[in-house]
Design a protein around this motif. Structure first.
Motif, PDB file in Angstrom:
ATOM      1  N   GLU A  78       2.740   1.596  -3.441  1.00 47.72           N
ATOM      2  CA  GLU A  78       1.831   2.080  -4.487  1.00 47.72           C
ATOM      3  C   GLU A  78       1.594   3.581  -4.342  1.00 47.72           C
ATOM      4  O   GLU A  78       1.630   4.318  -5.334  1.00 47.72           O
ATOM      5  N   ARG A  79       1.364   4.039  -3.113  1.00 48.57           N
ATOM      6  CA  ARG A  79       1.149   5.476  -2.879  1.00 48.57           C
ATOM      7  C   ARG A  79       2.369   6.289  -3.284  1.00 48.57           C
ATOM      8  O   ARG A  79       2.256   7.360  -3.883  1.00 48.57           O
ATOM      9  N   GLU A  80       3.550   5.785  -2.930  1.00 43.94           N
ATOM     10  CA  GLU A  80       4.775   6.534  -3.236  1.00 43.94           C
ATOM     11  C   GLU A  80       5.059   6.542  -4.736  1.00 43.94           C
ATOM     12  O   GLU A  80       5.487   7.568  -5.279  1.00 43.94           O
ATOM     13  N   GLU A  96       0.825  -1.207   0.000  1.00 39.75           N
ATOM     14  CA  GLU A  96       0.000   0.000   0.000  1.00 39.75           C
ATOM     15  C   GLU A  96       0.863   1.262   0.000  1.00 39.75           C
ATOM     16  O   GLU A  96       0.617   2.205  -0.757  1.00 39.75           O
ATOM     17  N   MET A  97       1.887   1.265   0.822  1.00 38.69           N
ATOM     18  CA  MET A  97       2.765   2.436   0.894  1.00 38.69           C
ATOM     19  C   MET A  97       3.574   2.593  -0.396  1.00 38.69           C
ATOM     20  O   MET A  97       3.746   3.700  -0.902  1.00 38.69           O
ATOM     21  N   ALA A 114       2.791   9.075  -6.149  1.00 38.67           N
ATOM     22  CA  ALA A 114       3.263  10.420  -5.802  1.00 38.67           C
ATOM     23  C   ALA A 114       4.411  10.843  -6.721  1.00 38.67           C
ATOM     24  O   ALA A 114       4.458  11.994  -7.175  1.00 38.67           O
TER      25      ALA A 114
END
Length: 143
Positions: free
Chosen positions: A56-58, A53-54, A61
């Protein structure tokens, strides 16, 4: 749009097709490939693990930041997770733009940011030694 992290093999042609627009005159790409050595030791395979999850978010971004820095450029990033053998593609980046300078710059900035910021870890396996996690701080310096 497919997930940025995937256990499936990467297909550069598919990524280009997803990114490309009729207004683009340049396509720059980077493909990272599993090599057969690291710091003088032979490598047979690696395994990528991620805080999904982290990560994918990064990755999202980074893509957004590149869109702001290079407004006419579209950059897409995909990274493998799971086991890979020597020769397998581990990361693919495509930057498309009306102009080559922006495409090259965005592509380079993308991989440097992936290495610096995304929580993805690499476990190496080689003959005659125990599997070992690669220290990410040693791999993150551009050469």
């Amino acid at each position: 749009m497919m997930a940025r992290l995937t256990a499936a093999p990467l297909r550069l042609a598919d990524l280009i097709a997803e990114a490309r627009r009729d207004s683009d005159g340049a396509i720059a790409s980077f493909v990272g490939v599993v090599r057969n050595h690291h710091e003088g030791l032979p490598v047979e395979s690696i395994e990528y693990a991620a805080y999904g999850e982290m990560a994918e978010r990064e990755l999202a971004a980074i893509e957004r930041e590149l869109a702001a820095a290079f407004p006419e450029t579209r950059t897409l990033i995909r990274h493998r997770i799971g086991p890979l053998r020597v020769g397998d593609e581990s990361v693919a980046i495509v930057a498309v733009s009306p102009h080559r300078a922006d495409a090259f710059a965005a592509c380079r900035e993308a991989i440097e940011n992936v290495k610096r910021r995304v929580p993805i870890w690499k476990l190496e396996r080689g003959p005659g030694r125990q599997p070992g996690w690669v220290d990410p701080t040693k791999e993150r310096e551009p050469r």
